[in-house]
Write a protein that holds these residues in place. Sequence first.
Motif, PDB file in Angstrom:
ATOM      1  N   ILE A  23       0.920  -0.889   0.059  1.00  0.00           N
ATOM      2  CA  ILE A  23       0.170   0.437   0.345  1.00  0.00           C
ATOM      3  C   ILE A  23       0.733   1.363   0.040  1.00  0.00           C
ATOM      4  CG2 ILE A  23      -1.212   1.348   1.244  1.00  0.00           C
ATOM      5  CD1 ILE A  23      -2.888  -1.319   2.216  1.00  0.00           C
ATOM      6  N   ILE A  24       2.548   0.933   0.794  1.00  0.00           N
ATOM      7  CA  ILE A  24       2.720   2.050   1.178  1.00  0.00           C
ATOM      8  C   ILE A  24       3.540   2.726  -0.764  1.00  0.00           C
ATOM      9  CG2 ILE A  24       4.853   3.361   1.822  1.00  0.00           C
ATOM     10  CD1 ILE A  24       4.260   1.804   4.628  1.00  0.00           C
ATOM     11  N   PHE A  26       2.299   1.689  -3.827  1.00  0.00           N
ATOM     12  CA  PHE A  26       1.247   2.241  -4.615  1.00  0.00           C
ATOM     13  C   PHE A  26       1.461   3.279  -4.249  1.00  0.00           C
ATOM     14  CE2 PHE A  26      -2.492   3.005  -5.417  1.00  0.00           C
ATOM     15  CZ  PHE A  26      -2.281   2.392  -7.495  1.00  0.00           C
ATOM     16  N   TYR A  27       1.263   3.889  -3.271  1.00  0.00           N
ATOM     17  CA  TYR A  27       1.303   5.446  -3.134  1.00  0.00           C
ATOM     18  C   TYR A  27       2.172   6.484  -3.841  1.00  0.00           C
ATOM     19  CZ  TYR A  27       0.779  10.195  -0.829  1.00  0.00           C
ATOM     20  OH  TYR A  27       1.233  11.573  -0.885  1.00  0.00           O
ATOM     21  N   LEU A  30       2.023   5.903  -7.175  1.00  0.00           N
ATOM     22  CA  LEU A  30       0.833   7.163  -7.988  1.00  0.00           C
ATOM     23  C   LEU A  30       1.563   8.483  -7.810  1.00  0.00           C
ATOM     24  CD1 LEU A  30      -1.684   6.148  -8.926  1.00  0.00           C
ATOM     25  CD2 LEU A  30      -2.368   7.289  -6.351  1.00  0.00           C
ATOM     26  N   ILE A  34       2.255  10.804 -11.110  1.00  0.00           N
ATOM     27  CA  ILE A  34       0.975  12.062 -11.739  1.00  0.00           C
ATOM     28  C   ILE A  34       2.168  13.327 -11.726  1.00  0.00           C
ATOM     29  CG2 ILE A  34      -0.568  13.639 -10.158  1.00  0.00           C
ATOM     30  CD1 ILE A  34      -1.980  11.268  -8.844  1.00  0.00           C
ATOM     31  N   LEU A 195      -5.355  13.789  -2.972  1.00  0.00           N
ATOM     32  CA  LEU A 195      -5.309  12.694  -2.569  1.00  0.00           C
ATOM     33  C   LEU A 195      -5.314  12.496  -1.403  1.00  0.00           C
ATOM     34  CD1 LEU A 195      -2.706  11.676  -5.760  1.00  0.00           C
ATOM     35  CD2 LEU A 195      -5.179  11.100  -5.831  1.00  0.00           C
ATOM     36  N   LEU A 199      -6.962  10.306   1.819  1.00  0.00           N
ATOM     37  CA  LEU A 199      -6.487   8.813   2.176  1.00  0.00           C
ATOM     38  C   LEU A 199      -6.207   9.544   3.577  1.00  0.00           C
ATOM     39  CD1 LEU A 199      -2.604   8.651   0.879  1.00  0.00           C
ATOM     40  CD2 LEU A 199      -4.125   6.981   1.189  1.00  0.00           C
ATOM     41  N   LEU A 353      -2.803   1.380   5.166  1.00  0.00           N
ATOM     42  CA  LEU A 353      -3.697   2.708   5.583  1.00  0.00           C
ATOM     43  C   LEU A 353      -3.726   3.844   5.815  1.00  0.00           C
ATOM     44  CD1 LEU A 353      -5.786   3.729   2.699  1.00  0.00           C
ATOM     45  CD2 LEU A 353      -7.234   3.054   4.578  1.00  0.00           C
ATOM     46  N   THR A 356       0.091   5.378   5.291  1.00  0.00           N
ATOM     47  CA  THR A 356       0.304   5.986   3.919  1.00  0.00           C
ATOM     48  C   THR A 356      -0.492   7.442   4.476  1.00  0.00           C
ATOM     49  OG1 THR A 356       0.258   3.909   2.949  1.00  0.00           O
ATOM     50  CG2 THR A 356      -0.325   5.993   1.960  1.00  0.00           C
TER      51      THR A 356
END
Lengths: 567, 71
Positions: A23-24, A26-27, A30, A34, A195, A199, A353, A356
């Motif tokens: 999860i971390i 992927f952040y 992303l 971006i 985002l 989050l 989560l 993150t």
Amino acid sequence: MIAMMASTAPTTLVHLSAVDLGIIAFYFALVLGIGFYLKRFANTGEDFFLAGREMTAWVAGLAFVSANLGSLELLGWAGSAYQYGILAAHWYWIGAIPAMVFLGIVMMPFYYISKTHSVPGYLQLRYGSATSALSAVTFAIMTILMSGVNMYAMAVVMKVVLGWNINFSIWVSSLTVGIYVASGGLFSAIFNEVLQFFLIWFGALLIPILGLIETGGWKGMVARIQQNFPGQDYTHAWSTLGRFQDNPMGMHWTGIVFGLGAVQAMGYWTTDFLVVQRVLSAKDIRSAKMAPIIGSYFKMAVPLIVILPGLLGLAVLPMHLVPASSLQPGQYSYNEVLPLMLARYCGPGLLGLGITALVAGFMAGMAGNVSAFATVWTYDIYRPFLRKTAPDQHYVSMGRWCTLIGLVVSIGTAYLAMGFASIMDYVQALFGFFIAPLFGTVLLGMLWKRVSRAAGFCGLLAGTLSSVTMFTLMKLDHRWVGIFALSPKAQGLAQDMYQALWACVTCVVVTVLVTLVTKPRPDEELKGLVYALTEVAQEEHTSFLHRPLFWGITALAALLVLQIIFW
Amino acid sequence: MSEKHHIIQVWFFVGVLLLVYGFLILASGLAEWSHPPNIVLAELHAPVWWGALMLVLGLIYCIKFSPNRKP
């Protein structure tokens, strides 16, 4: 405070599983993706520094409120809620909502119509170079210092919570922020803030939900707090503010209403360029007016994920947390209440989560500061004083380099912060030095056309110097606390509020006196800058549901209801 | 949001984030269903319903704000 937290933390609070690490990771992927995607759209100065001025009211509003929802604030205010109870919610209610509505309804039209890039930019138009330079230089220093403190705070939290190496956290987070802000400018910063908003809500909202289930609702929580801390009132927002000694903050209602609500909050939310820059990115004046008002509704709800976890900590945590200054091995400080609650209710996945959300909050804090720094340096220091005429592309390049240089300097200040146990207290005091008097200068400049250039400069300087003097005197000799903060029992936050109040009063008095003995500027020069000489588009033909004024008044009414409920 | 630049809307990225996180958290919650972690209120299986909520919201955002969708 932060250094203390790092040096005496017992062990790591939580251990991450593979899904948490996924999860971390992927952040990070992303936000970098971006940033690279947005690079192609940040070509002109307006694109890079003001996100092309094409954000909708919702995006600008969420970015506006997120810029102030960094992890430093989350951890700090959750800790304050554990320490002071629901009194900490005043910083989210009376200390934010009226100011946000005031910004949207009264001040935003002037910022927007003058087409300025920044708050010092408005001061340049209204008062000239001297006032603008004073404001720009102090703001640039503040943002770099704050970015470094954010960076260091994140590294310390990651060390305490996860056992990560401090250097690793500092360099990975600053490299990531550097890449995506230098690529997409304010576009990237705003995207990341939106985002981060989602989050933080999804990462933190489970704590109050599960906490209230465990305690059996609000009444059950209050009963447990009274059982754990007999004789202390943590759950009433106003009824204990009649006397300084009746509440743990040492606060009086005059400090909350006048110091916090009327000066400190108004100053921060209407003149701190870090937050105002988000609203300036709005696509039209109606969106610019609506953005802070939309933000005010979300701000009003933030105590649910910040203050309530602190209160629940008082009710359910088996140990008593202590101030960071008196932390012993094996103990936890107030600032660790949010990670402790996270570890209490969240297993694999949800823990990732939550972590993150904290990382995103810290990185958004850094990004917000460096993007504001790049704008103020380029447009308010470099362009007027170092290179007046250059192609737009040159200033965009300067903005990109400034972002990277700002981050490198921030890394330096992050390491510097390690040497000071209470650096956050001083940074907050530094903000108090400049923000409160700046509010007086900007507001008088917008509402009174008679105010002269010299009056604006003298008022701002006098307000700032008086604030520094009060702070120094209160630190040197406690007797001054009784004079400036009206009671020797006033604690740090209460002192800050009265310091801000008197600094703003000093600024206003000096500005008025100097105005009366100096020559005003001609009306022609002040069109679009002053209330009496500016035509703001009226909204008589718009449905009331589309009027910012309607939603602003509704926000104030909702605020009033909350105060009555938690009186 | 971006009439001048035709940028993919930020809400689409929000959708992607919620979708991926919702899937991971839901899957993790289902995997630990029979042997929940040692946390308070583990019997409520919060990751399952919280992950499902995020997954559904993410899906809605991804579809509604898809870059391929005509306005």
